[in-house]
Design an enzyme around this catalytic site. Sequence first.
Site, PDB file in Angstrom:
ATOM      1  NE  ARG A  95      -4.214  -1.624   0.291  1.00 20.87           N
ATOM      2  CZ  ARG A  95      -5.338  -1.270   0.905  1.00 20.87           C
ATOM      3  NH1 ARG A  95      -5.476  -0.082   1.403  1.00 20.87           N
ATOM      4  NH2 ARG A  95      -6.328  -2.117   0.992  1.00 20.87           N
ATOM      5  NE  ARG A 141      -6.673   6.011   2.734  1.00 20.59           N
ATOM      6  CZ  ARG A 141      -7.530   5.245   3.389  1.00 20.59           C
ATOM      7  NH1 ARG A 141      -8.686   5.734   3.747  1.00 20.59           N
ATOM      8  NH2 ARG A 141      -7.218   4.006   3.691  1.00 20.59           N
ATOM      9  NE  ARG A 201      -9.733   8.577  -2.378  1.00 18.62           N
ATOM     10  CZ  ARG A 201     -11.046   8.763  -2.347  1.00 18.62           C
ATOM     11  NH1 ARG A 201     -11.590   9.689  -3.106  1.00 18.62           N
ATOM     12  NH2 ARG A 201     -11.808   8.019  -1.578  1.00 18.62           N
ATOM     13  CG  ASP A 212      -8.944  -2.121  -4.372  1.00 14.03           C
ATOM     14  OD1 ASP A 212      -8.388  -1.471  -3.484  1.00 14.03           O
ATOM     15  OD2 ASP A 212      -9.724  -3.063  -4.135  1.00 14.03           O
ATOM     16  CE1 TYR A 220     -12.933  -6.096   0.821  1.00 18.29           C
ATOM     17  CE2 TYR A 220     -15.118  -5.349   0.216  1.00 18.29           C
ATOM     18  CZ  TYR A 220     -13.907  -5.117   0.822  1.00 18.29           C
ATOM     19  OH  TYR A 220     -13.680  -3.936   1.449  1.00 18.29           O
TER      20      TYR A 220
HETATM   21  O1  CP3 Z   1       0.105  -1.394  -2.618  1.00 15.31           O
HETATM   22  C1  CP3 Z   1      -0.173  -0.429  -3.341  1.00 15.31           C
HETATM   23  O2  CP3 Z   1       0.236   0.713  -3.132  1.00 15.31           O
HETATM   24  C2  CP3 Z   1      -0.990  -0.675  -4.600  1.00 15.31           C
HETATM   25  C3  CP3 Z   1      -2.377  -0.352  -4.489  1.00 15.31           C
HETATM   26  C4  CP3 Z   1      -3.354  -1.207  -3.703  1.00 15.31           C
HETATM   27  C5  CP3 Z   1      -4.585  -0.674  -3.235  1.00 15.31           C
HETATM   28  N1  CP3 Z   1      -5.337  -1.701  -2.759  1.00 15.31           N
HETATM   29  C6  CP3 Z   1      -4.970   0.740  -3.303  1.00 15.31           C
HETATM   30  C7  CP3 Z   1      -6.006   1.252  -2.399  1.00 15.31           C
HETATM   31  C8  CP3 Z   1      -3.355  -2.573  -3.408  1.00 15.31           C
HETATM   32  C9  CP3 Z   1      -2.272  -3.599  -3.636  1.00 15.31           C
HETATM   33  C10 CP3 Z   1      -4.620  -2.860  -2.828  1.00 15.31           C
HETATM   34  C11 CP3 Z   1      -5.016  -4.213  -2.437  1.00 15.31           C
HETATM   35  C12 CP3 Z   1      -6.233  -4.404  -1.646  1.00 15.31           C
HETATM   36  N2  CP3 Z   1      -7.428  -3.752  -1.756  1.00 15.31           N
HETATM   37  C13 CP3 Z   1      -6.381  -5.395  -0.651  1.00 15.31           C
HETATM   38  C14 CP3 Z   1      -5.335  -6.396  -0.280  1.00 15.31           C
HETATM   39  C15 CP3 Z   1      -4.235  -5.783   0.504  1.00 15.31           C
HETATM   40  C16 CP3 Z   1      -4.537  -5.552   1.941  1.00 15.31           C
HETATM   41  O3  CP3 Z   1      -4.334  -4.393   2.373  1.00 15.31           O
HETATM   42  O4  CP3 Z   1      -4.909  -6.487   2.637  1.00 15.31           O
HETATM   43  C17 CP3 Z   1      -7.689  -5.290  -0.130  1.00 15.31           C
HETATM   44  C18 CP3 Z   1      -8.287  -6.130   0.987  1.00 15.31           C
HETATM   45  C19 CP3 Z   1      -8.341  -4.263  -0.848  1.00 15.31           C
HETATM   46  C20 CP3 Z   1      -9.751  -3.796  -0.710  1.00 15.31           C
HETATM   47  C21 CP3 Z   1      -9.763  -2.399  -0.241  1.00 15.31           C
HETATM   48  N3  CP3 Z   1      -9.473  -1.300  -1.016  1.00 15.31           N
HETATM   49  C22 CP3 Z   1     -10.092  -1.930   1.056  1.00 15.31           C
HETATM   50  C23 CP3 Z   1     -10.477  -2.811   2.223  1.00 15.31           C
HETATM   51  C24 CP3 Z   1     -10.002  -0.541   1.032  1.00 15.31           C
HETATM   52  C25 CP3 Z   1     -10.420   0.409   2.121  1.00 15.31           C
HETATM   53  C26 CP3 Z   1      -9.481   0.436   3.234  1.00 15.31           C
HETATM   54  C27 CP3 Z   1      -8.355   1.354   2.941  1.00 15.31           C
HETATM   55  O5  CP3 Z   1      -7.216   0.981   3.205  1.00 15.31           O
HETATM   56  O6  CP3 Z   1      -8.648   2.460   2.508  1.00 15.31           O
HETATM   57  C28 CP3 Z   1      -9.561  -0.172  -0.262  1.00 15.31           C
HETATM   58  C29 CP3 Z   1      -9.283   1.196  -0.724  1.00 15.31           C
HETATM   59  C30 CP3 Z   1      -7.929   1.486  -1.266  1.00 15.31           C
HETATM   60  N4  CP3 Z   1      -7.198   0.644  -2.061  1.00 15.31           N
HETATM   61  C31 CP3 Z   1      -7.199   2.695  -1.077  1.00 15.31           C
HETATM   62  C32 CP3 Z   1      -5.999   2.548  -1.787  1.00 15.31           C
HETATM   63  C33 CP3 Z   1      -4.909   3.567  -1.930  1.00 15.31           C
HETATM   64  C34 CP3 Z   1      -7.693   3.917  -0.312  1.00 15.31           C
HETATM   65  C35 CP3 Z   1      -8.668   4.648  -1.162  1.00 15.31           C
HETATM   66  C36 CP3 Z   1      -8.824   6.098  -0.749  1.00 15.31           C
HETATM   67  O7  CP3 Z   1      -8.028   6.909  -1.190  1.00 15.31           O
HETATM   68  O8  CP3 Z   1      -9.792   6.386  -0.033  1.00 15.31           O
END
Ligand code: CP3
Length: 357
Positions: free
Chosen positions: A28, A32, A41, A77, A154
């Site tokens: 990640r 943010r 964003r 994502d 999910y």
């Molecule tokens: O690693 C990276 O930088 C690449 C981008 C990436 C995102 N999501 C961007 C993202 C990756 C590899 C993911 C994977 C992902 N997405 C997972 C598996 C990894 C983990 O953390 O367990 C899961 C379960 C998701 C589903 C998901 N997407 C959730 C649960 C959330 C909300 C929680 C959160 O952390 O915000 C997201 C949103 C998300 N995915 C954001 C980002 C940068 C935040 C979005 C925002 O700007 O509001």
Amino acid sequence: MTNELQNDLLIRACRRQNVERTPVWIMRQAGRYLPEYRAIREKNDFLTMCRTPELAAEITLQPVDIIGVDAAIIFSDILVVPEAMGMSLQFHEGRGPVFEHPLRTQADFDALQRVDIATELGYVLDALGLVRKALSGRVPLIGFAGAPWTLAAYMVEGQGSRNFVEIKKVMYCAPKMLTRLLDQLSNAVADYLIAQAAAGAQVLQVFDSWAGMLTPAHFHEFSLPYLKKIVEKVKPTGVPIIVFARDAGHSFQALADIGADVLSVSWEEDLATARMAVQGKVALQGNVDPCVLFSNPEIIRKEVVRCLQVFGGEPGHVFNLGHGILPQTPVANARAFVDAVKEESRRTRTLLEKQSN
Ligand code: CP3
């Protein structure tokens, strides 16, 4: 696409080859905690950012430039795959991603569409191409997808969950319905990863973030075989594969035999135990507690040294956190973490070389 990598530390570490120092990237890492991410964003919703290759590429490059990681991971994502199967996805502020109509009935399951990667997910492939061009070999580019179990959970829950009651109801009461979905997802995910490799991904990671919600026996029944199937299908691309089965330390031994190159170890596990379990069959990634980055550079460095000592300079180590970096993390501490890995791992290497001469 043929540009030589100037920094191939991650690729070599994945293959358990010798490295001058341990490569480091952060799950990640494009997110943010970076003001530069938040600036983009503010003006765009999350899915628009994922679907616009120019924006996705820009965000992907941010952590490479700002904190100096040894790899880029494509900004996207895991939920874009179920979306491409026809499930409408929305992002709610503070609640994360939500499927409007979670899978609950046989008819919901039957309505899922076969994914045509090039048309439905072409925007990710385009973003990969743009990033490869912009990087021009500075560091490798990681592609990724969600694991079938985590995606299925999910899709049935509709959103994040504490106890995963809905997917467990399906698992206990209609296991055939679940295994059919897991098969469908395995095929889509494997095809998607192969397409990412063709579009320029140089390493691939599979996120089974919710593996830990399964009992060990259920993990062996509803997650492991599907991870294995994906790895077997993707293996011929020759691109190293990292598997992150979060909180599935009970199955490290079995996971080491599915053909993946690297296992990512969550922060809840013990790295030395993981190392013993896999017996050098795979490289290991992780497993620093993301909360260490809320301390200070001195404490962060101590934690880095502790992890390096577990490996004792042996090859097959990729530095990373044990889960995603948290949104409130100070950027200076993320940079301190990356710097500490670079300096301390080089020092360990030099010391070992001196000792063996
Ligand atoms: O690693 C990276 O930088 C690449 C981008 C990436 C995102 N999501 C961007 C993202 C990756 C590899 C993911 C994977 C992902 N997405 C997972 C598996 C990894 C983990 O953390 O367990 C899961 C379960 C998701 C589903 C998901 N997407 C959730 C649960 C959330 C909300 C929680 C959160 O952390 O915000 C997201 C949103 C998300 N995915 C954001 C980002 C940068 C935040 C979005 C925002 O700007 O509001």
